[in-house]
Design a protein around this motif. Structure first.
Motif, PDB file in Angstrom:
ATOM      1  N   ARG A 131       0.917  -1.039   0.079  1.00  0.00           N
ATOM      2  CA  ARG A 131       0.080   0.169  -0.150  1.00  0.00           C
ATOM      3  C   ARG A 131       0.874   1.315  -0.012  1.00  0.00           C
ATOM      4  O   ARG A 131       0.608   2.258  -0.547  1.00  0.00           O
ATOM      5  CB  ARG A 131      -0.889  -0.111   1.261  1.00  0.00           C
ATOM      6  CG  ARG A 131      -1.960  -0.901   1.067  1.00  0.00           C
ATOM      7  CD  ARG A 131      -3.153  -0.744   2.166  1.00  0.00           C
ATOM      8  NE  ARG A 131      -2.629  -1.219   3.458  1.00  0.00           N
ATOM      9  CZ  ARG A 131      -2.851  -2.165   4.024  1.00  0.00           C
ATOM     10  NH1 ARG A 131      -3.386  -3.493   3.592  1.00  0.00           N
ATOM     11  NH2 ARG A 131      -2.386  -2.627   5.196  1.00  0.00           N
ATOM     12  N   ALA A 132       1.961   1.145   0.549  1.00  0.00           N
ATOM     13  CA  ALA A 132       2.784   2.289   0.680  1.00  0.00           C
ATOM     14  C   ALA A 132       3.424   2.625  -0.622  1.00  0.00           C
ATOM     15  O   ALA A 132       3.543   3.857  -1.201  1.00  0.00           O
ATOM     16  CB  ALA A 132       3.879   1.939   1.616  1.00  0.00           C
ATOM     17  N   TYR A 133       3.719   1.564  -1.554  1.00  0.00           N
ATOM     18  CA  TYR A 133       4.305   1.794  -2.768  1.00  0.00           C
ATOM     19  C   TYR A 133       3.049   2.551  -3.734  1.00  0.00           C
ATOM     20  O   TYR A 133       3.085   3.420  -4.502  1.00  0.00           O
ATOM     21  CB  TYR A 133       4.618   0.523  -3.774  1.00  0.00           C
ATOM     22  CG  TYR A 133       5.862   0.057  -3.215  1.00  0.00           C
ATOM     23  CD1 TYR A 133       6.908   0.686  -3.869  1.00  0.00           C
ATOM     24  CD2 TYR A 133       6.251  -1.026  -2.370  1.00  0.00           C
ATOM     25  CE1 TYR A 133       8.398   0.222  -3.431  1.00  0.00           C
ATOM     26  CE2 TYR A 133       7.529  -1.539  -2.019  1.00  0.00           C
ATOM     27  CZ  TYR A 133       8.696  -0.844  -2.429  1.00  0.00           C
ATOM     28  OH  TYR A 133       9.728  -1.381  -2.056  1.00  0.00           O
ATOM     29  N   VAL A 134       1.799   2.070  -3.502  1.00  0.00           N
ATOM     30  CA  VAL A 134       0.747   2.557  -4.323  1.00  0.00           C
ATOM     31  C   VAL A 134       0.570   3.955  -3.974  1.00  0.00           C
ATOM     32  O   VAL A 134       0.423   4.959  -4.659  1.00  0.00           O
ATOM     33  CB  VAL A 134      -0.450   1.845  -3.861  1.00  0.00           C
ATOM     34  CG1 VAL A 134      -2.208   2.450  -4.563  1.00  0.00           C
ATOM     35  CG2 VAL A 134      -0.589   0.635  -4.520  1.00  0.00           C
ATOM     36  N   SER A 135       0.617   4.331  -2.561  1.00  0.00           N
ATOM     37  CA  SER A 135       0.423   5.813  -2.032  1.00  0.00           C
ATOM     38  C   SER A 135       1.346   6.817  -2.651  1.00  0.00           C
ATOM     39  O   SER A 135       1.183   7.710  -2.863  1.00  0.00           O
ATOM     40  CB  SER A 135       0.420   5.784  -0.703  1.00  0.00           C
ATOM     41  OG  SER A 135      -0.483   4.830   0.175  1.00  0.00           O
ATOM     42  N   ALA A 136       2.456   6.191  -2.937  1.00  0.00           N
ATOM     43  CA  ALA A 136       3.632   6.975  -3.419  1.00  0.00           C
ATOM     44  C   ALA A 136       3.667   7.265  -4.892  1.00  0.00           C
ATOM     45  O   ALA A 136       3.900   8.131  -5.465  1.00  0.00           O
ATOM     46  CB  ALA A 136       5.190   6.187  -2.977  1.00  0.00           C
TER      47      ALA A 136
END
Length: 285
Positions: free
Chosen positions: A234-239
Motif C-alpha cells: 500500500r505504501a508503494y501505491v500511495s507514493a
C-alpha cells in the motif's frame, strides 16, 4: 503473483551488469521451460532491487511498454558448486530460494542512438514512465535499452523509486522534479504531453494495487516500519499514484551535456561465436 520456475542449469555470468546477473535455464512445467537472466537476492543491492524490478517492469508492461517477461526463479545453492569463479559461487550460495528472472532475448543488441531511431511518441512514453518511477539509470552513459527484432525493449529497473530506501521521505516523492536532459531518448524530441495524456489516466489505484500484488511476500516481509507485506504494498501505491497525475509538469528537457559516443560493450564487438559470447549478446540486465 509472479509465475515461478526452478533453475536447473547455471549457464554463465553476465559481467556487464553491476549486480552480476547470470544466465540460467529453468523449468516450471506446463511449457514454462526457458532461458532467463536471473538477478539474485544475495547481490549487494539486496532484495529492494528485485522489488523495484517487479513493480516497474510489471507497470511498464501494463502500460504497453516492452519489458522482458518476469518470473520468480527458485534456486538450489547446489548449482553453485561447479562454478569455478569464487565470486559467482558465493553469490549462488547466498541466493538460495526465490530470485528474479527476466526472459532472455536471444540476439538482442544494446541500444545505440546513432544506429536506431525512436519516434517522439515512443520516446515520450519512455521518458514519462521513467519520470514516474524516478529512474536514474537510463542515460546516454548506460541506456538500459535493447533492440530486439526491430523493437525497443526496456531493461534493468533496479535503480528506480529510490525513496523506498528511506520510507519516511517517500511522501515527498510525488513532487520531485525529473531532469531528463541526459536521458538516452532525449535527442529524439520526446512528446511528453501526448504521453501524459495517454498514460496518466491509466495509472489508477486499481492498476497499481494489481501491480504491487506481483511482488512476493518474502521480499517485503520484515520491512522496517511496516507490520505486514500488504502494508508495504500500500505504501508503494500511495507514493506512485499522486505522482502519475502531474509528473509531466516537472520533467525538464534541457540541452544535453556534450558527450562522446559510448563504446560498444565487449560482448558486442568481439565477434566471438562461443555460447558465452552469444549469451552476453542478449544480456537483459
Amino acid at each position: 503473483m509472479l509465475t515461478e520456475v526452478t533453475a536447473n542449469r547455471y549457464i554463465t555470468p553476465l559481467r556487464e551488469g553491476g549486480s552480476l546477473p547470470g544466465l540460467v535455464e529453468a523449468d516450471g512445467g506446463r511449457g514454462t521451460f526457458g532461458t532467463y537472466v536471473m538477478k539474485f537476492t544475495g547481490a549487494g543491492q539486496g532484495r529492494k532491487t528485485l522489488v523495484a524490478e517487479v513493480i516497474c517492469g510489471t507497470l511498464a508492461r501494463r502500460l504497453g511498454l516492452r519489458v522482458p517477461r518476469l518470473v520468480g526463479i527458485r534456486l538450489d545453492p547446489v548449482l553453485g558448486l561447479g562454478e569455478p569463479d569464487s565470486e559467482v559461487q558465493d553469490l549462488l550460495k547466498s541466493s538460495g530460494g526465490l530470485n528474479l528472472g527476466m526472459e532472455y532475448l536471444p540476439g538482442a543488441i544494446g541500444f545505440d542512438s546513432l544506429a536506431y531511431r525512436v519516434d517522439p511518441f515512443e520516446a515520450g512514453r519512455v521518458v514519462w514512465f521513467d519520470a514516474l518511477v524516478g529512474n536514474v539509470d537510463r542515460s546516454w552513459r548506460n541506456p538500459n535499452l535493447l533492440v530486439w527484432r526491430g523493437d525497443l525493449w526496456l531493461i534493468d529497473h533496479g535503480a528506480t523509486m529510490i525513496w523506498h530506501h528511506n520510507w519516511p521521505a517517500a511522501g515527498a516523492a510525488a513532487a520531485r522534479p525529473y531532469d531528463a536532459s541526459d536521458h538516452a531518448l532525449a535527442p529524439f524530441g520526446p512528446d511528453i504531453a501526448t504521453a501524459a495524456a495517454e498514460l496518466a489516466p491509466r495509472v489508477t489505484e486499481e492498476l497499481l494495487t494489481e501491480v504491487v500484488a506481483d511482488v512476493p511476500d518474502e521480499w517485503l516481509t520484515g520491512e522496517a516500519g511496516f507490520g505486514s507485506a500488504d502494508e508495504v504494498r500500500r505504501a508503494y501505491v500511495s507514493a506512485l499514484l499522486p505522482r502519475a497525475a502531474s509528473v509531466h509538469e516537472r520533467i525538464t528537457l534541457g540541452a544535453p551535456a556534450e558527450h562522446p559516443r559510448p563504446p560498444a560493450p565487449g560482448w558486442f564487438t568481439s565477434g566471438a561465436s562461443s555460447p558465452n559470447a552469444s549469451a552476453r549478446k542478449g544480456e537483459a540486465a
